[in-house]
Enzyme design. Structure first.
Site, PDB file in Angstrom:
ATOM      1  CG  ASN A 133      -1.795  -0.700   1.196  1.00 40.56           C
ATOM      2  OD1 ASN A 133      -2.978  -0.835   0.264  1.00 40.56           O
ATOM      3  ND2 ASN A 133      -1.515  -2.470   1.042  1.00 40.56           N
ATOM      4  CD  GLU A 134       4.629   1.860  -2.950  1.00 43.86           C
ATOM      5  OE1 GLU A 134       4.696   2.306  -1.602  1.00 43.86           O
ATOM      6  OE2 GLU A 134       5.683   0.625  -3.209  1.00 43.86           O
ATOM      7  N   PRO A 135       1.824   5.319  -1.052  1.00 42.11           N
ATOM      8  CG  PRO A 135       4.339   6.894  -0.274  1.00 42.11           C
ATOM      9  CD  PRO A 135       3.564   5.192  -0.995  1.00 42.11           C
ATOM     10  CB  SER A 176      -3.008   3.412   0.342  1.00 42.35           C
ATOM     11  OG  SER A 176      -1.659   2.628  -0.792  1.00 42.35           O
ATOM     12  CB  THR A 234       8.663   0.376  -3.295  1.00 43.23           C
ATOM     13  OG1 THR A 234       8.132   1.063  -2.174  1.00 43.23           O
ATOM     14  CG2 THR A 234       8.591  -1.202  -2.680  1.00 43.23           C
TER      15      THR A 234
END
Ligand code: GLP
Length: 251
Positions: free
Chosen positions: A152-154, A156, A171
């Site tokens: 859940n990257e920025p 999310s 990532t």
């Protein structure tokens, strides 16, 4: 409501992993004594390795059985077959499942090799299966340097559920050595969402080392924001961070 994240600081990752494994073992045994199963959400990465090693030791040396355990992994890269050494399917079998007595039919991971048009239905079915199993009793997490839990990257937010996501450059940079270069890292993954994780009855996040110190501080003491998915755990009723001293050094 006052938001405060619970965290514990340990001298070494091994000590933290041992305490967390003992909690997990207790949950497995108490459910088994009632004739019931238990559902875990599991994570990959270097961080949970000492925890998985301790679970294997408990199985081999202390008779802990995983026969009543169902597992759901957080995430999987898209495009990697099971036998690819960087696939999370390979990681989980190599580092845990092959060494314990969990039933293969009780192991669940998102499938990374579907055609694009099959992915949405697969994600919906993954969510539905978690619910049909009674929900996650305990979710194990690591944290990425973007603040991601799962992938859940920025951006999310806390409404997100299992879906395909695009990986953040940071990532991919962190994963690049394992893939032999940035360009070889898969561009997307399937991950449980923040809402999926928040739905777990208990959440236990591990983080080790100085490299994680600044994101751990943001997650625990920063604002609750989709910029740092792990910060949503401040709103979870039973979330605990297990940290070693370097990871806790900015708190
Ligand atoms: C990956 C995984 C996460 C994991 C993170 C940290 O991106 N999808 O679940 O927490 O990396 O990895 P590591 O534990 O190797 O630092």
């Amino acid at each position: 409501m006052e938001l405060a994240m619970n965290y514990e600081v340990f001298d070494t990752p091994q000590e933290a992993a041992k305490k967390l494994a003992a909690e997990v073992a207790q949950l497995i045994r108490s459910r088994a004594a009632e004739g019931k199963g238990v559902v875990f959400g599991l994570a990959t990465g270097a961080t949970p390795l000492p925890f998985y090693a301790e679970l294997i030791r408990l199985h081999k040396e202390e008779g802990l059985s995983f026969a009543n355990v169902t597992s759901f992994n957080l995430d999987e890269y898209t495009g990697l077959p099971h036998e690819h050494k960087e696939s999370y399917w390979y990681f989980m079998h190599h580092n845990l499942f092959d060494h314990i007595d969990i039933k293969p039919e009780n192991v669940n991971l998102p499938c990374g090799t579907l055609a694009p048009d099959e992915i949405p239905a697969h994600c919906a079915a993954y969510e539905a299966k978690i619910k049909a199993c009674g929900g996650l009793d305990l979710q194990i997490l690591g944290i990425g340097r973007t603040g991601h839990i799962g992938f859940n990257e920025p951006g999310s937010d806390d409404k997100t559920i299992t879906r395909q996501v695009t990986l953040d450059d940071l990532t991919k940079t962190d994963a690049a050595p394992a893939f032999g270069g940035f360009d070889n890292v898969p561009k997307t993954a399937i991950t449980m969402g923040v809402a999926t994780i928040m739905g777990a009855k208990k959440v236990r996040l591990m983080a080790w080392g100085e490299k994680k110190a600044s994101i751990v501080k943001k997650a625990i003491q920063g604002p609750v924001t989709a910029d740092v998915a792990a910060s949503f755990l401040q709103k979870h009723p039973d979330a605990v961070f297990f940290l070693d001293k370097p990871a806790a050094s900015e708190l």
